[in-house]
Design an enzyme around this catalytic site. Structure first.
Site: not given
Ligand code: GLA
Length: 333
Positions: A10, A17, A100, A102, A104-105, A146, A195
Site C-alpha cells: 500500500r 501517525h 523495507g 515503506g 508495507s511489504s 497497512d 515509532y
Molecule cells: C506504519 C504502521 C501504520 C501507521 C503508519 C504511520 O506504516 O504500520 O499502522 O501507523 O506507520 O501512519
C-alpha cells in the site's frame, strides 16, 4: 489442496501517525504484490522466499514468533501464532514489492500467509488478525492501516478509513492524475525506529486531553508540555487534512489535494519529527517540478518513500502505482 494467495502493498496518500489513535487515513493498495503459492497439509508451515535467504520451518504450536529464524519469516510466524491453523502449508514466497521501503511489504506478507493458511472472514477481520501478528512478531505496536489497505483495496480508489470504526469509504481517484512513489534509499524496519515512542507520546497526550480523534485545536493548546503539544497538533491537524484531501479528490480540486499533502509533510517534519533530510530534499525537489500537485513522506517516516500526486504528463521518475483491489486467494483441489 493447492493455494495461491496474493496480497498487495500500500501507499498512504495522507493521514500518517493517525491510525493508532482511531483517526483518519487515506491509503490505497498498489499494483505490487506478495504471492505465496504452495500446498496445504502436514503439521508445519514451511516457506522459502525467492528474495530472502533461508527456509522457514514453523511448528503450528510455535511459541515466540519474534525469535524465529530466518528473520523475514517472523511475520509468517506471527500469523501462525495468531491463527493457530490446524493444517500446515509448504510453499514459496515471491514479491514485486521493495522490502523495507515503506510500501508495507510486511503487511502484504502477513495477509498472504493468513489467506494461504485458510483464513476465512472479511477484510476487516483479516486486517485485525494480521495487525496482531505484526505485534507479536516484532513488538512494534503498529496501527491497522497497512493490513486493512492490503486486505480491502478497491481498484481505482483510495480508501478513506476511520480507524475508530474501521469503516472504509472508497474515494475514486480522478483520471487525470497519477500517483508516483519515490524511494529515499533509506531502508528501515519499524522496530529500529522511534515509532513506539511516538505512539506513547500520543497516549500521554490523550491521558491529559482525551481521545485525539475527537480533540480540537483548543484542546491541544491546553497541553503544557511542548513535545506532547506538537505531537497532538500533528494528529489533530492531520485528521482534518485527510478530510480535506478526500473531499478535494471527490470534487476534482487537485490543487487543494496537493496543498493538503504539502501541509501534511510539513507537520510530519516539524511537529511529529519523523522526516529525514533525504525525505525533505525529495519533497522539496518534487514540489518544484512542473506537473507535481503535491508530495509528502508516506508511512511511518524515518526513511522509506515519498508519495506524490502528479498530472499524467509530468516528467517524474519513480514507481507509478495504480490503486488496486485487495488480497485474493485461489484454491485448487
Ligand atoms: C506504519 C504502521 C501504520 C501507521 C503508519 C504511520 O506504516 O504500520 O499502522 O501507523 O506507520 O501512519
Amino acid at each position: 489442496m493447492h493455494i495461491r494467495a496474493s496480497a498487495p502493498g500500500r501507499v498512504n496518500l495522507i493521514g500518517d501517525h493517525t491510525d493508532y489513535t482511531g483517526g483518519l487515513v487515506l491509503p490505497m493498495a498498489v499494483d505490487r504484490h506478495t504471492v505465496i503459492e504452495g500446498d496445504q497439509g502436514g503439521n508445519e508451515v514451511v516457506l522459502s522466499s525467492r528474495d530472502e535467504p533461508g527456509r522457514a520451518v514453523l511448528r503450528l504450536d510455535l511459541e515466540d514468533p519474534a525469535t524465529v529464524e530466518p528473520a523475514w519469516a517472523r511475520y509468517a510466524a506471527g500469523v501462525v501464532a495468531v491463527l493457530r491453523p490446524v493444517a500446515g502449508f509448504a510453499g514459496e514466497v515471491t514479491t514485486t514489492l521493495p522490502i523495507g521501503a515503506g510500501l508495507s511489504s510486511s503487511a502484504a506478507l502477513e495477509v498472504a500467509v493468513a489467506l494461504a493458511l485458510g483464513f476465512e472472514g472479511d477484510a476487516r477481520d483479516l486486517a485485525l488478525a494480521c495487525q496482531r501478528a505484526e505485534h507479536v512478531a516484532t513488538g512494534v505496536p503498529c496501527g491497522v492501516m497497512d493490513q486493512l489497505a492490503s486486505a480491502g483495496g478497491v481498484e481505482g480508489h483510495a480508501l478513506l478509513i476511520d480507524c475508530s470504526t474501521l469503516a472504509v469509504d472508497p474515494v475514486l481517484l480522478p483520471q487525470e492524475v497519477e500517483v508516483v512513489v519515490i524511494h529515499s534509499g533509506q531502508r528501515r524496519t519499524l522496530a529500529t525506529t522511534p515509532y513506539s515512542e511516538r505512539r506513547e507520546q500520543c497516549q500521554a497526550a490523550e491521558a491529559l486531553i482525551g481521545p485525539l480523534c475527537s480533540a480540537s485545536p483548543d484542546d491541544v493548546a491546553q497541553l503544557s508540555d511542548p513535545v506532547l503539544r506538537r505531537r497532538a497538533r500533528h494528529v489533530v491537524g492531520e485528521n482534518e487534512r485527510v478530510r480535506e484531501m478526500a473531499q478535494a479528490l471527490r470534487a476534482g480540486d487537485l490543487r487543494a489535494a496537493g496543498a493538503a499533502m504539502a501541509a501534511s509533510h510539513a507537520s510530519l517534519r516539524d511537529d511529529f519529527e519523523v522526516s529525514t533530510p533525504a525525505l525533505d530534499d525529495l519533497v522539496a525537489r518534487l514540489s518544484r517540478t512542473p506537473g507535481v500537485l503535491g508530495a509528502r513522506l508516506t508511512g511511518a517516516g524515518f526513511g522509506g518513500c515519498i508519495v506524490s500526486l502528479v498530472e499524467r504528463a509530468a516528467l517524474v521518475d519513480g514507481w507509478r502505482v495504480k490503486a488496486s483491489a485487495g488480497a485474493t486467494v485461489e484454491v485448487q483441489p
